[in-house]
Design a protein around this motif. Structure first.
Motif, PDB file in Angstrom:
ATOM      1  N   MET A   1     -10.582 -41.380   9.776  1.00 38.49           N
ATOM      2  CA  MET A   1      -9.856 -40.124   9.613  1.00 38.49           C
ATOM      3  C   MET A   1      -9.783 -39.775   8.121  1.00 38.49           C
ATOM      4  SD  MET A   1      -8.343 -37.823  11.333  1.00 38.49           S
ATOM      5  CE  MET A   1      -7.437 -36.391  10.870  1.00 38.49           C
ATOM      6  N   ALA A   2      -9.836 -38.490   7.856  1.00 34.21           N
ATOM      7  CA  ALA A   2      -9.844 -38.025   6.473  1.00 34.21           C
ATOM      8  C   ALA A   2      -8.459 -38.165   5.842  1.00 34.21           C
ATOM      9  CB  ALA A   2     -10.272 -36.576   6.426  1.00 34.21           C
ATOM     10  N   ASN A   3      -8.431 -38.449   4.546  1.00 32.76           N
ATOM     11  CA  ASN A   3      -7.183 -38.534   3.800  1.00 32.76           C
ATOM     12  C   ASN A   3      -6.976 -37.333   2.888  1.00 32.76           C
ATOM     13  OD1 ASN A   3      -6.325 -41.047   4.795  1.00 32.76           O
ATOM     14  ND2 ASN A   3      -7.739 -42.099   3.417  1.00 32.76           N
ATOM     15  N   LYS A   9      -8.437 -30.052   6.599  1.00 30.97           N
ATOM     16  CA  LYS A   9      -8.564 -28.633   6.939  1.00 30.97           C
ATOM     17  C   LYS A   9      -9.938 -28.362   7.548  1.00 30.97           C
ATOM     18  CE  LYS A   9      -8.286 -23.993   4.990  1.00 30.97           C
ATOM     19  NZ  LYS A   9      -8.054 -23.190   3.781  1.00 30.97           N
ATOM     20  N   ARG A  10     -10.989 -28.936   6.950  1.00 26.89           N
ATOM     21  CA  ARG A  10     -12.337 -28.739   7.479  1.00 26.89           C
ATOM     22  C   ARG A  10     -12.437 -29.255   8.916  1.00 26.89           C
ATOM     23  NH1 ARG A  10     -15.210 -24.915   5.905  1.00 26.89           N
ATOM     24  NH2 ARG A  10     -16.749 -25.890   7.248  1.00 26.89           N
ATOM     25  N   ILE A  11     -11.804 -30.382   9.193  1.00 30.77           N
ATOM     26  CA  ILE A  11     -11.811 -30.948  10.543  1.00 30.77           C
ATOM     27  C   ILE A  11     -11.146 -29.978  11.515  1.00 30.77           C
ATOM     28  CG2 ILE A  11     -10.848 -32.780  11.989  1.00 30.77           C
ATOM     29  CD1 ILE A  11     -11.323 -34.676   9.579  1.00 30.77           C
ATOM     30  N   ARG A  12     -10.010 -29.401  11.107  1.00 30.72           N
ATOM     31  CA  ARG A  12      -9.320 -28.427  11.968  1.00 30.72           C
ATOM     32  C   ARG A  12     -10.187 -27.202  12.215  1.00 30.72           C
ATOM     33  NH1 ARG A  12      -4.972 -29.439   8.449  1.00 30.72           N
ATOM     34  NH2 ARG A  12      -5.175 -27.353   7.547  1.00 30.72           N
ATOM     35  N   GLN A  13     -10.807 -26.688  11.145  1.00 31.58           N
ATOM     36  CA  GLN A  13     -11.652 -25.496  11.273  1.00 31.58           C
ATOM     37  C   GLN A  13     -12.852 -25.764  12.182  1.00 31.58           C
ATOM     38  OE1 GLN A  13     -12.531 -24.763   7.139  1.00 31.58           O
ATOM     39  NE2 GLN A  13     -10.999 -23.138   6.991  1.00 31.58           N
TER      40      GLN A  13
END
Length: 86
Positions: A1-3, A9-13
């Motif tokens: 998972m990104a920190n 934000k990129r993951i959400r987009q």
């Protein structure tokens, strides 16, 4: 998972965009299948009506980037030729 905040934000987009595109492609497949079923049944009028409904869905999918524009054009061309052959 990104920190990193921007990575989160990129993951959400990406997730949002993926869901939208998946829904659009599914919708395209559904409309194309309706045309193909009408063609298989041999009902030219129903096939033409289904194609009139499917055409804007294909065009919109191409313009929004869900499918390539040449793919949309190819699908439409093949459906029209099959309808005319009835």
């Amino acid at each position: 998972m990104a920190n990193i905040k921007s990575a989160k934000k990129r993951i959400r987009q990406t997730a949002r965009r993926t869901e939208t595109r998946r829904n659009r492609v599914t919708r395209i497949r559904t409309f194309v299948k309706k045309v193909e079923l009408a063609i298989q049944a041999g009902d030219k009028q129903a096939a033409e009506e289904a194609f009139r409904e499917a055409q804007p869905v294909l065009q919109r999918g191409a313009s929004k980037g869900a499918i390539h524009r040449n793919t949309a054009a190819r699908k439409q061309s093949r459906l029209v030729s099959r309808i005319q052959a009835l």
